[in-house]
Motif scaffolding. Structure first.
Motif, PDB file in Angstrom:
ATOM      1  N   THR A  57       7.797  29.881  54.052  1.00  0.00           N
ATOM      2  CA  THR A  57       7.260  30.762  55.088  1.00  0.00           C
ATOM      3  C   THR A  57       6.548  29.914  56.143  1.00  0.00           C
ATOM      4  O   THR A  57       5.718  29.065  55.803  1.00  0.00           O
ATOM      5  CB  THR A  57       6.271  31.766  54.492  1.00  0.00           C
ATOM      6  OG1 THR A  57       6.943  32.550  53.507  1.00  0.00           O
ATOM      7  CG2 THR A  57       5.708  32.678  55.571  1.00  0.00           C
ATOM      8  N   VAL A  59       3.912  29.178  58.780  1.00  0.00           N
ATOM      9  CA  VAL A  59       2.553  29.625  59.113  1.00  0.00           C
ATOM     10  C   VAL A  59       1.879  28.554  59.971  1.00  0.00           C
ATOM     11  O   VAL A  59       2.421  27.461  60.165  1.00  0.00           O
ATOM     12  CB  VAL A  59       1.706  29.866  57.837  1.00  0.00           C
ATOM     13  CG1 VAL A  59       2.273  30.998  57.009  1.00  0.00           C
ATOM     14  CG2 VAL A  59       1.600  28.575  57.020  1.00  0.00           C
ATOM     15  N   THR A 306      -7.264  38.049  54.928  1.00  0.00           N
ATOM     16  CA  THR A 306      -6.511  39.195  54.432  1.00  0.00           C
ATOM     17  C   THR A 306      -7.413  40.002  53.506  1.00  0.00           C
ATOM     18  O   THR A 306      -8.419  39.498  53.003  1.00  0.00           O
ATOM     19  CB  THR A 306      -5.243  38.755  53.686  1.00  0.00           C
ATOM     20  OG1 THR A 306      -5.620  37.942  52.552  1.00  0.00           O
ATOM     21  CG2 THR A 306      -4.319  37.975  54.597  1.00  0.00           C
ATOM     22  N   GLY A 353      -0.410  33.995  60.135  1.00  0.00           N
ATOM     23  CA  GLY A 353       0.695  34.304  59.229  1.00  0.00           C
ATOM     24  C   GLY A 353       0.240  34.619  57.825  1.00  0.00           C
ATOM     25  O   GLY A 353       1.067  34.734  56.915  1.00  0.00           O
ATOM     26  N   ALA A 355      -0.874  37.345  56.563  1.00  0.00           N
ATOM     27  CA  ALA A 355      -0.578  38.697  56.098  1.00  0.00           C
ATOM     28  C   ALA A 355       0.693  38.771  55.260  1.00  0.00           C
ATOM     29  O   ALA A 355       0.861  39.699  54.462  1.00  0.00           O
ATOM     30  CB  ALA A 355      -0.473  39.639  57.295  1.00  0.00           C
ATOM     31  N   LYS A 356       1.619  37.807  55.393  1.00  0.00           N
ATOM     32  CA  LYS A 356       2.894  37.864  54.677  1.00  0.00           C
ATOM     33  C   LYS A 356       2.912  36.979  53.435  1.00  0.00           C
ATOM     34  O   LYS A 356       3.972  36.744  52.864  1.00  0.00           O
ATOM     35  CB  LYS A 356       4.022  37.456  55.620  1.00  0.00           C
ATOM     36  CG  LYS A 356       3.804  36.099  56.292  1.00  0.00           C
ATOM     37  CD  LYS A 356       4.843  35.859  57.365  1.00  0.00           C
ATOM     38  CE  LYS A 356       4.578  34.541  58.119  1.00  0.00           C
ATOM     39  NZ  LYS A 356       5.535  34.323  59.209  1.00  0.00           N
ATOM     40  N   LEU A 357       1.750  36.495  53.005  1.00  0.00           N
ATOM     41  CA  LEU A 357       1.698  35.538  51.897  1.00  0.00           C
ATOM     42  C   LEU A 357       1.419  36.226  50.568  1.00  0.00           C
ATOM     43  O   LEU A 357       0.789  37.280  50.507  1.00  0.00           O
ATOM     44  CB  LEU A 357       0.613  34.486  52.160  1.00  0.00           C
ATOM     45  CG  LEU A 357       0.796  33.622  53.412  1.00  0.00           C
ATOM     46  CD1 LEU A 357      -0.359  32.645  53.551  1.00  0.00           C
ATOM     47  CD2 LEU A 357       2.131  32.872  53.364  1.00  0.00           C
ATOM     48  N   ARG A 358       1.891  35.580  49.523  1.00  0.00           N
ATOM     49  CA  ARG A 358       1.569  35.927  48.145  1.00  0.00           C
ATOM     50  C   ARG A 358       1.189  34.646  47.424  1.00  0.00           C
ATOM     51  O   ARG A 358       1.514  33.557  47.878  1.00  0.00           O
ATOM     52  CB  ARG A 358       2.766  36.591  47.437  1.00  0.00           C
ATOM     53  CG  ARG A 358       3.236  37.879  48.071  1.00  0.00           C
ATOM     54  CD  ARG A 358       2.225  38.995  47.864  1.00  0.00           C
ATOM     55  NE  ARG A 358       2.726  40.259  48.415  1.00  0.00           N
ATOM     56  CZ  ARG A 358       2.546  40.645  49.655  1.00  0.00           C
ATOM     57  NH1 ARG A 358       1.882  39.851  50.515  1.00  0.00           N
ATOM     58  NH2 ARG A 358       3.007  41.798  50.078  1.00  0.00           N
ATOM     59  N   THR A 361       3.339  31.254  47.304  1.00  0.00           N
ATOM     60  CA  THR A 361       4.345  31.196  48.371  1.00  0.00           C
ATOM     61  C   THR A 361       4.404  29.802  48.959  1.00  0.00           C
ATOM     62  O   THR A 361       3.376  29.189  49.259  1.00  0.00           O
ATOM     63  CB  THR A 361       4.023  32.212  49.480  1.00  0.00           C
ATOM     64  OG1 THR A 361       3.980  33.525  48.940  1.00  0.00           O
ATOM     65  CG2 THR A 361       5.049  32.137  50.604  1.00  0.00           C
TER      66      THR A 361
END
Length: 371
Positions: A57, A59, A306, A353, A355-358, A361
């Protein structure tokens, strides 16, 4: 004709998409004389890059930095003079002379209003004459007694001494009554307005004039309960006034209430402002700012934070993957947020970026991806 053009363009787009996804068909490769092995290698290269990109991802990353936060309290206050006296008359009488010039500077002891004092002057003259007579008699008796004259008994001498003291007291009383006919300034300062004129009759308790010592101005203002911790004797405050837009005066807190007002839940504060040029006057409206810097705290952009059921988090990058770390938000200023966290300074965090993390990741820096 227009429909045909649209159909041809659509067909071209479909063909290009097919070639990009699945490669050039074998018949076309041979038709255009392309090397089959080379084209296949190019297709596989494209596929490999797309697969790796899908696993990471993109970021924006930056090191975690710390910065002090400026606690700022803004409020409204009112100016008062350090010393202000409203003179009132302690006696009554006709005004014989007035020396009150509005905005004039006076010194303590200057005569401002002179009342008719002729009766008091006569009373002082009579008391002075009686005192002189008592003094002469006392001196004569003292001389006779010292020369051994037995007619001056102790009782007579003591009575003469008492008469002399009483005569001196009468002189002092008459002098005080005469002095009271002159109303004088009690402090150094600037005179206010007065409507008194020669010939007016002044009664006991009538206002004469107000004197303000404006070399020092006191700003009085209210501070809400949440900002009480900012108060400290000797702390500098910044004072502004609409009269001098853009000019800032430095003040120093001298005192404040130790009990909150039960209605407003605020405390009254006083700050001293040196005013040697007399630019500030009592009654002005002030804007007051109290500024205090905190110890350095980690600061992150708002986009780095987040939220979940467990609270606020930031994402730390380590070995190419991310993990969430809890934070406590202390202050905000625009897009910057000061936080408390166990993440060490200079650790790499995700600033955009997030908000799209787990957890776990894989990420890559946008700056590196662009290169």
């Amino acid at each position: 004709m227009r429909k045909l053009s649209v159909l041809l363009a659509s067909a071209g787009i479909l063909c290009a998409a097919y070639v990009f996804s699945f490669g050039v068909p074998e018949p076309l490769k041979l038709t255009f004389g392309m090397d089959v092995a080379e084209l296949e290698e190019q297709r596989q290269d494209r596929g490999g890059r797309g697969e790796r990109g899908a696993q990471e991802t993109i970021v924006v990353m930056k090191p975690l930095a710390a910065r002090a936060y400026n606690l700022v309290l803004s409020t409204i206050g009112t100016a008062t003079s350090l010393r202000s006296v409203e003179l009132v008359s302690g006696v009554s009488g006709e005004i014989m002379d007035v020396s009150i010039d509005a905005n004039g500077v006076v010194a303590a002891g200057d005569v401002l209003v002179q009342l008719d004092n002729r009766a008091e002057q006569l009373a002082l003259n009579a008391a002075s004459a009686e005192h002189q007579q008592a003094q002469d008699l006392f001196d004569r008796y003292e001389t006779l007694r010292n020369n051994g004259n037995s007619t001056i008994t102790d009782i007579i001498f003591v009575e003469t001494e008492v008469d002399l003291k009483l005569a001196k007291i009468n002189v002092d009383v008459a002098q005080n009554a005469l002095d009271a006919r002159a109303i004088t300034a009690t402090i150094d300062g600037t005179l206010g307005l007065s409507d008194l004129h020669v010939g007016d009759y002044l009664s006991v308790g009538d206002a004469v004039v107000t004197i303000n010592d404006s070399t020092v101005i006191v700003a009085e203002f209210e501070v809400p309960e949440r900002s009480i911790a900012l108060l400290e004797a000797g702390k500098t405050v910044q004072i502004g006034t609409p009269t001098y837009a853009g000019r800032v005066f430095d003040g120093v807190i001298t005192a404040f209430d130790t009990t909150l007002d039960p209605t407003s839940r605020s405390a009254t504060v006083r700050a001293r402002i040196d005013n040697p040029d007399g630019a500030l006057i009592a009654g002005m409206t002030f804007t007051v700012r109290i500024v205090e810097k905190t110890d350095p705290l980690p600061v992150v952009p708002a986009t780095a934070i987040t939220w979940s059921r467990d609270g606020a988090k930031i994402w730390v990058v380590e070995d190419g993957s991310v993990s969430p770390h809890a934070i406590a938000i202390r202050y905000r200023n625009g897009t910057r947020v000061w936080v408390e966290t166990d993440v060490p300074l200079d650790a790499t965090i995700v600033t955009e970026g997030a908000a799209k993390l787990r957890a776990g990741t894989a990420v890559t820096d946008a700056a590196g991806a662009e290169r």
